[in-house]
Every structure is written in C-alpha cells, then in structure tokens.
Design a protein around this motif. Sequence first.
Motif, PDB file in Angstrom:
ATOM      1  N   LYS A 183      22.110  20.243 -16.168  1.00  0.00           N
ATOM      2  CA  LYS A 183      21.361  19.102 -15.652  1.00  0.00           C
ATOM      3  C   LYS A 183      20.202  18.829 -16.270  1.00  0.00           C
ATOM      4  CE  LYS A 183      21.721  16.990 -11.155  1.00  0.00           C
ATOM      5  NZ  LYS A 183      22.087  17.421  -9.880  1.00  0.00           N
ATOM      6  N   HIS A 184      19.082  19.988 -16.121  1.00  0.00           N
ATOM      7  CA  HIS A 184      17.730  19.568 -16.686  1.00  0.00           C
ATOM      8  C   HIS A 184      17.411  20.099 -18.028  1.00  0.00           C
ATOM      9  CE1 HIS A 184      16.869  18.180 -12.442  1.00  0.00           C
ATOM     10  NE2 HIS A 184      17.623  19.253 -12.207  1.00  0.00           N
ATOM     11  N   ALA A 185      18.441  21.129 -18.551  1.00  0.00           N
ATOM     12  CA  ALA A 185      17.984  21.466 -19.995  1.00  0.00           C
ATOM     13  C   ALA A 185      16.600  22.251 -20.190  1.00  0.00           C
ATOM     14  CB  ALA A 185      18.507  20.428 -21.124  1.00  0.00           C
ATOM     15  N   ARG A 186      16.382  23.013 -19.624  1.00  0.00           N
ATOM     16  CA  ARG A 186      14.959  23.520 -19.785  1.00  0.00           C
ATOM     17  C   ARG A 186      14.757  24.756 -20.697  1.00  0.00           C
ATOM     18  NH1 ARG A 186      10.714  23.433 -15.872  1.00  0.00           N
ATOM     19  NH2 ARG A 186      10.867  21.737 -14.312  1.00  0.00           N
TER      20      ARG A 186
ATOM     21  N   PRO B 228      20.085  21.305  -4.796  1.00  0.00           N
ATOM     22  CA  PRO B 228      20.160  22.311  -6.154  1.00  0.00           C
ATOM     23  C   PRO B 228      19.358  21.743  -7.298  1.00  0.00           C
ATOM     24  CG  PRO B 228      21.854  20.545  -5.444  1.00  0.00           C
ATOM     25  CD  PRO B 228      21.143  20.576  -4.437  1.00  0.00           C
ATOM     26  N   ASP B 229      18.719  20.691  -7.013  1.00  0.00           N
ATOM     27  CA  ASP B 229      17.748  20.334  -8.160  1.00  0.00           C
ATOM     28  C   ASP B 229      16.435  20.956  -8.124  1.00  0.00           C
ATOM     29  OD1 ASP B 229      19.639  18.511  -9.375  1.00  0.00           O
ATOM     30  OD2 ASP B 229      19.092  16.808  -8.082  1.00  0.00           O
ATOM     31  N   ASN B 230      16.005  21.817  -7.078  1.00  0.00           N
ATOM     32  CA  ASN B 230      14.738  22.119  -6.893  1.00  0.00           C
ATOM     33  C   ASN B 230      14.616  23.632  -7.480  1.00  0.00           C
ATOM     34  OD1 ASN B 230      12.393  23.618  -5.875  1.00  0.00           O
ATOM     35  ND2 ASN B 230      12.319  22.302  -4.180  1.00  0.00           N
ATOM     36  N   LEU B 231      13.558  23.703  -8.487  1.00  0.00           N
ATOM     37  CA  LEU B 231      13.658  24.903  -9.233  1.00  0.00           C
ATOM     38  C   LEU B 231      13.126  25.883  -8.568  1.00  0.00           C
ATOM     39  CD1 LEU B 231      13.736  26.155 -12.196  1.00  0.00           C
ATOM     40  CD2 LEU B 231      11.445  25.272 -12.609  1.00  0.00           C
ATOM     41  N   ASN B 232      12.169  25.737  -7.561  1.00  0.00           N
ATOM     42  CA  ASN B 232      11.763  26.818  -6.798  1.00  0.00           C
ATOM     43  C   ASN B 232      12.708  27.565  -6.155  1.00  0.00           C
ATOM     44  OD1 ASN B 232       9.276  26.152  -7.714  1.00  0.00           O
ATOM     45  ND2 ASN B 232       8.478  25.413  -5.888  1.00  0.00           N
TER      46      ASN B 232
ATOM     47  N   ARG C  72      22.337  28.851 -22.055  1.00  0.00           N
ATOM     48  CA  ARG C  72      23.376  29.014 -21.624  1.00  0.00           C
ATOM     49  C   ARG C  72      24.201  29.943 -21.770  1.00  0.00           C
ATOM     50  NH1 ARG C  72      25.782  23.532 -20.384  1.00  0.00           N
ATOM     51  NH2 ARG C  72      24.431  22.531 -21.869  1.00  0.00           N
ATOM     52  N   ASN C  73      24.427  30.506 -23.034  1.00  0.00           N
ATOM     53  CA  ASN C  73      25.507  31.027 -23.520  1.00  0.00           C
ATOM     54  C   ASN C  73      25.353  32.819 -23.384  1.00  0.00           C
ATOM     55  OD1 ASN C  73      26.702  28.721 -24.437  1.00  0.00           O
ATOM     56  ND2 ASN C  73      25.618  28.749 -26.175  1.00  0.00           N
TER      57      ASN C  73
ATOM     58  N   ALA D  51      24.968  34.088  -9.410  1.00  0.00           N
ATOM     59  CA  ALA D  51      23.479  33.446  -9.762  1.00  0.00           C
ATOM     60  C   ALA D  51      23.597  32.861 -11.261  1.00  0.00           C
ATOM     61  CB  ALA D  51      22.587  34.770 -10.120  1.00  0.00           C
ATOM     62  N   ALA D  52      24.238  33.454 -12.199  1.00  0.00           N
ATOM     63  CA  ALA D  52      24.287  32.812 -13.566  1.00  0.00           C
ATOM     64  C   ALA D  52      25.027  31.438 -13.447  1.00  0.00           C
ATOM     65  CB  ALA D  52      25.031  33.805 -14.477  1.00  0.00           C
ATOM     66  N   GLY D  53      25.926  31.589 -12.692  1.00  0.00           N
ATOM     67  CA  GLY D  53      26.739  30.048 -12.308  1.00  0.00           C
ATOM     68  C   GLY D  53      25.657  29.128 -11.933  1.00  0.00           C
ATOM     69  N   ALA D  54      24.879  29.362 -11.126  1.00  0.00           N
ATOM     70  CA  ALA D  54      23.819  28.596 -10.542  1.00  0.00           C
ATOM     71  C   ALA D  54      22.795  27.929 -11.778  1.00  0.00           C
ATOM     72  CB  ALA D  54      23.023  28.959  -9.229  1.00  0.00           C
ATOM     73  N   VAL D  55      22.349  28.979 -12.312  1.00  0.00           N
ATOM     74  CA  VAL D  55      21.386  28.679 -13.443  1.00  0.00           C
ATOM     75  C   VAL D  55      22.017  27.753 -14.630  1.00  0.00           C
ATOM     76  CG1 VAL D  55      20.020  29.853 -15.144  1.00  0.00           C
ATOM     77  CG2 VAL D  55      20.260  31.002 -13.132  1.00  0.00           C
ATOM     78  N   ARG D  56      23.345  28.140 -14.732  1.00  0.00           N
ATOM     79  CA  ARG D  56      24.016  27.105 -15.890  1.00  0.00           C
ATOM     80  C   ARG D  56      24.277  25.817 -15.481  1.00  0.00           C
ATOM     81  NH1 ARG D  56      27.261  31.904 -16.952  1.00  0.00           N
ATOM     82  NH2 ARG D  56      26.437  32.778 -18.919  1.00  0.00           N
TER      83      ARG D  56
END
Lengths: 245, 596
Positions: B132-135, B100-104, B139-140, B122-127
């Motif tokens: 975790k990584h705050a890129r 889950p930490d791999n951006l690709n 998120r809102n 999908a949005a859940g996964a992105v959030r």
Amino acid sequence: MARIHLDNVWLNYPVYNTHAQSLRSRIVSAATGGIARRARARILEIQALRGITLDLRDGDRLGLVGPNGSGKSTLLKVLAGLYPPSSGTFAREGRAETLFDLSLLDMDATGYENIQLLIALRGINAERRRTLTAEVAAFSELDNFLDLPVRTYSAGMLARLGFSVATAIEPEIFLVDEVLGAGDQYFLKKAGRRIEELSQRSRILVLASHSMDMVRQFCNRCAIMRRGRILDEGPVQDVLSRYTN
Amino acid sequence: MRSPEDLAELVRSTPWRFETARMALRGESRRVPDVYAEAMALLREGTDGGREQAARIFQAILDAAPEFAEGHFQLARIHALAGALDKARPLAANAAAMDPDNLNYLVLHVAMQATANNFTNAAGAVRAFAHKHARGIDRNAPDERLVTDFVDEYLTLVLPDHALHNGRLWPLHAVIDEVIAEWRDQGGRPDASAAQRLQQVLEFHPAWAEARFWLAEMARRDGRIAQAYALCEQGERLHTMDWPLWMVFGALEAARGNEPQALAHFEEAALINEHLPAHAPADLTADGARALIAWHRDALAALPLAPGAYSRPWRYPELPEIALRPRADAPSAFQPREALRDIVAGIAMTSAWWTLARNDVLSRYRRTFLGPWWTVAGTGIGLVGMALVWSIIFRLPAAEFFPYLSSGYAVWLFIAATLTEGCQAFTDGTAQAIQKNMNLPRFIHVMRLVAKNVIVFVHTLSIYLAGALFFGITVSAATLLVVPGILLLIANSLWAACLFGLAGARYRDLAPAVGAFLTVTFFVTPVIWKADMLRERAHLADLNPFTHMIAIVRDPLMGLAPPALAWQTALALCIAGWIVTILVYARARRRVIYWL
C-alpha cells in the motif's frame, strides 16, 4: 598567466589577550627574572590552516565551502598575501584583487569620493583615475546615490560599490569573501557575467561562501574546508554531491 | 479487568486524575483524549512508577473505550519496555489490526511477533503495508530477513535505543555488552551472532559511535583488518567519527605503514579529545612520530574489554618526551631587504598615501564651513592670547615674541601629533581596514600619517606668516635654511611614527603613555619660553632633543642660522633612529597583521 600554488601551508594565528599585549606584563616579567614568564605562554596560538595544498591555474574558479571558523577567510587572506604562512610554500603569479569586507569605505564620504579613494589606493595616476571613476560609476548603476554619503547606502548598494571598484582594474586573481550575497538578484547576475568574462580571459576566482547556490553559479571547482583543512576538492558537482550526502 | 487496588491507587492520586479515570470508566469516551494526555505525561517522566501509573490509566481507558487503538498501542509499548512481551503481543496485534495504515503500530506488532518467532504472520503484515505504501521495503526478501530489516529500520520510532536480538528486545548498550562478552568468551569469532547482529543494527544506526568503535576495535584486535578499515572509512564518509574511532583508524593506517595518514587521524582525535597529545604531523620528527604511534597503540590496548569501558574515562599510558622539529621551511623572521623594499615602495605610492592624508584632514571637518581653518582659528586665538600675556611676563616685545612663539608652537604641534598619533599608525580604523583587505606596502600608513600632519603643520604655520607680515620679520640668507630644517624634521618624524606605530600596535599601553609624557615635555621644551631665560643653566635645554628639532625650523623662520649643535643632534637622531627602525621593521613588518 595567473597561478596560485600552495604546498603544505600551515598558519598559526597568535591571539593576544589584554594581558599579553600590555607593556606592563613584559616589564613585570623582566623585573621578576622570568618568574612571570607565564605571560608569554598565555599567547594563544590558533592553528587556522593545517597543511593546505592547492594548485590553481588560469580559468579556475574555486568555491570554498565550510562552516564558520573552518579557515575559509584565513585561506583567502593568505592567497591575498595579507597573512604570511607559518610554514610551507606559497607562490602567486598575477595581480590579486580582494573583496573581503566593506570596512575600507569611508562612511561619511560620498560614493564618488570613495571610488576615488579606493582607486588611488591601487596606485593609479590622476588621469587614469578620472576615466576609471566614470567606468566604476557606470557599472555600479548607483547613479545619483553616488553623490550621497555612503552611510546612507543599504548593504546591497555597498556590495555593488565594492564589487564595481574591485573589478574595475581587471584583476588576474579575484578573491571574494561572502559580501556578494548582499547584492540583489539583478546585480548578482551582472556580477556573474563580469566574473564569467574575467574567467574566460584566463583568470582565477576564489570565492568563500555559505551558499551552495552561489558556488554552483560562479565556480567550476569546489573545496570543502573544515577546521583549517581541505577535506575534499574537485569539480563542483562531484564535491557538492559528496558533501551534501 | 481492573483490580480494586488499582482503583484505590487512582482514588488516592489527585482528584483530577480520579475524576478522569472515573469518567473513562463510565464510558464517557469524549473525555478520553484528556485522560490520554495525562497518561502520556506520566510516560514521559520516564520512571518505572510513571509507567505503572500510565499503564493503569490506559487499562482503564481500554476498559471504557476498547475501540481506542492508541490505547492498545501505548499499553503494548509499556509492557514491551518492562519485558512483559507476552502481555504486549496481543495488545500490539489489536492496535495494528484496528489501524493497519499506522507505521508505529505495525512496527511494534511485527517486532512482537518476531520475538515469538512468528515470522510468517509478521512478514505478511509488512508486505501488506509495503504494497500500500511502498516505503522502499523489499517485499521479495525471505520472511525472517524482511521482518528483521523492517524492525531494525523502524523500531526507533516506537522504542528508541532498543534493538531486536535473539528473540528479545534489548536496550542498545546491552547488545554491545553481549558482543563484548561473546568476544571475550569465544575468542572473537567473526561469525559470532551478537557481533553480526550489531553490524546489522549499525547499518540502520550509522551514527552510533560506540557500536562502530567496538566492532572496528575488535576486528582490529582479531586481525580482520579489512573489516575494521571498512567500518572506519564508512564512519568518516558519514561524518560520524568520534575520537576513539579516529584512534582506531590511525592505528590501522600505522599498521599499514601509512604513517602520515595515521598521524593525521591521531590529530583529528586530539582535536575532539583535549586529553590526547595534539601534535601537527608536520611538526614531528621521525622518532617523535614513532613514539606517538606507539602511544596510541598502547592507549587502545589499555582499554579493557568490559561493558561500559568506552564511556568511562580512559586510562592513558605515560606520554614519552616527543621532540618536535622546527618547521622545515618556516620563513626567517628577520627580513631587512624586504623591509627596505616595503619602505621604498610605500614612499613611491604617492597617490595612495596622499589621498588618504587629504581625506583624513577633510573628513575631520566634513560639513563644516571653515574646514581645516578651524584648527588655525583655534590655535591662532590661543597664540595671540599667550603672546599678549607672556610677552608682558617675560618683558619681551610682542613683535619679537609672537613670531618666536607661533613658529615654535607649530613645530611642537607637529612633533606631538606625529608621536601620539604615530602609536596608532597601524591600528587606526582605516589602516586596519586597508591591511585586512589589500596587500599594500605597510609603510604607506606611516606616510599617510606624516603627510596628514604636514598638511596641518602648513596650516598652523600660516599663523606665523600672518604675524611675520604684521610685525615685519628680518629675512636673511639664513631663512633659506628652513628648507633643510623641515626636511630633516620630516625625516625624523617618519622613523619615529614607524617605530611608535609598531610598538603601539604590539603594546597598547604605549599610546596613553606617550600622551602623558608629551604633556610634561611641552613645559621643559623651550616653546613658550626661551632657552637663554635659564641664564647660566641654558645648556640644560640642550639636553632635550626636542629643543634642537624645533630650533632647526624655528631659527631660520626668525631669520637666524640654527646652532651647529642643533643640526648635529637632529642629524644624529635621524641616522640612529632610522637604523633602529629598519632593524625593528625587518622583524615586525610581517607580524603586524596579527597584532591588529
């Protein structure tokens, strides 16, 4: 009171190739009744400066930044009065001093001889030349090296020598092209102090450089040049922050 | 599951590939990286065949080592590129779940979910990832926007040149094609979905010149000027302008009535695309400017609204005759007053040219013991030898011939050196360095050269002096004439050096030509022989101006008054020469710097 004023200055720079430069091509052209006139068309004209407008007054320290071939050096040479503009007006008040390249130095002559030669070129009479030579020698801090031929000097030592001579007779307008970069940190600081002094006495500095750090260190204004044009000009922080983005 | 055909295909390929595939099948997963490298090499071929083979190998790897997340990801990518989104979706989900930490992995997974309209998942996964990584992910944001923004920004990581649009993955150029089709079919609605989508994608691909151009040009044609303008300005700010966009920008400025700015933009376009007419705005007359603006407008209008039209060669309209105006304040090329001022100032800068001349003499003999006296020694020995031989041939007493020869030869050397070196007066190394670094009167280079040759002349003259003392020469009132003689010689050499210097800088053939010419001249000039040796044809020597130039110095040194004809010729030459030189100098002085 020093001032530089450029209004819509264009500079076309003819580039002569071997063909255009030979006498034969002229004679052939005349002999063939102009059939070979193409020789003239072969003279390439480069637009080195395209509509430069600039106004510099006492206390302005302008940094010229831009890629190679963007017209920085050409602009400096116009400011020095070396290249006459093809069109537009150029006016300058104040004695200009340049530090462009170090080709003026006679590599086989000693440091002292070079100092004397460079001072003589500035039309200084013999008595003043002696005291000035001593001043330059002291400022350059090259000490015993001044008795050696200049060809034994490192690039940094050459830059020291050039800078010391160029600022010895206090210029009202000081034009510098890149060379300073070769000096070491200590001398750069010293040079910076002298430039600081010069500009405090209401003088103009124009410095062309690839190094943003040098522009930040020495200048209060900055012009971004590209393809013979000034894209952006203003206070150093504003322009550099816009440009680096 | 693997089909028998696939296996057969693998076996038919190279033995190595068969071996690695077999190992992978047997579950020897330590060899998986090798197989993986092989598959990636196939993928990089970029061909459909390569992709198919790679897919088979990845499938084999996954059969043998199902925990290999990268395998799931790569296989999903291959399917996505082939348009098999249904096959890709579960594989991408697997990869994202395993790591889950791999951006690709996440981007591909989210993009795949978006194509199935599963925005909530999908949005859940992105959030979760953003938590975790705050890129810099907002998120809102609402689910759908969160997902599309995320995909727009990061999709290039896994599928370069693709964009998500209408629930499908599109190659970027396909999005442009759709925008064009939409615009043509629906009369260019600004809210058309494809155009909006393209605008969104552009935010994440600001350097995509083609998309920017089409959006701006369509906006311009629709009259949505503000939008077109904003696109151009943004492009300029980001330094991502291509020439078609400069043309649009120029056309926009022209429509606003800002003609100079329009012309400047057209010039920028012409600097990139050499097929466009390049004219500096300052050179254009009002009519010319109008014609040029109209031309650019027509060129843009002639661009058909068709997929691929941007990158095909453009068909340009016929360019009308554009009259240029002479540069308004171009300085006159002919400046006699400045030329004279330069000459006077140059002569006045004695310290400069004298130091240079001295340095020239010294530097030639640096680190030698005799210094400039080496020239004297060499010439002296030559002259003694010549005098010995020629005085016998001519049956002249050495006491008379040696002073004649040594004084004449000294003058000749001076003249010859002035003319040959004169051709390089402005182009010699030091002269170039000075002219490129300092704003000094240009005439100091002439002064320097003549001064240097005078120094050498004085040295060579000492040979004559030695001879004169040894043989004893008649000194009379006429001897004093040597002063005006030398002055006239110097005055002549100044204009000659200046004129030859200018010509030699412009035409580089001059220097060797002068050298060749002088060799011949030496023999037809009475230096090693006397004019009266020509007997009844002695007047032939008078036709040679060098005869007179030498006579006005040599005759006084021999204690004789030079003939009137010598004075007249030298003076006439001096006046005529100076007039011509000043006229040439008035025209050429400013241009010399460009000839160096």
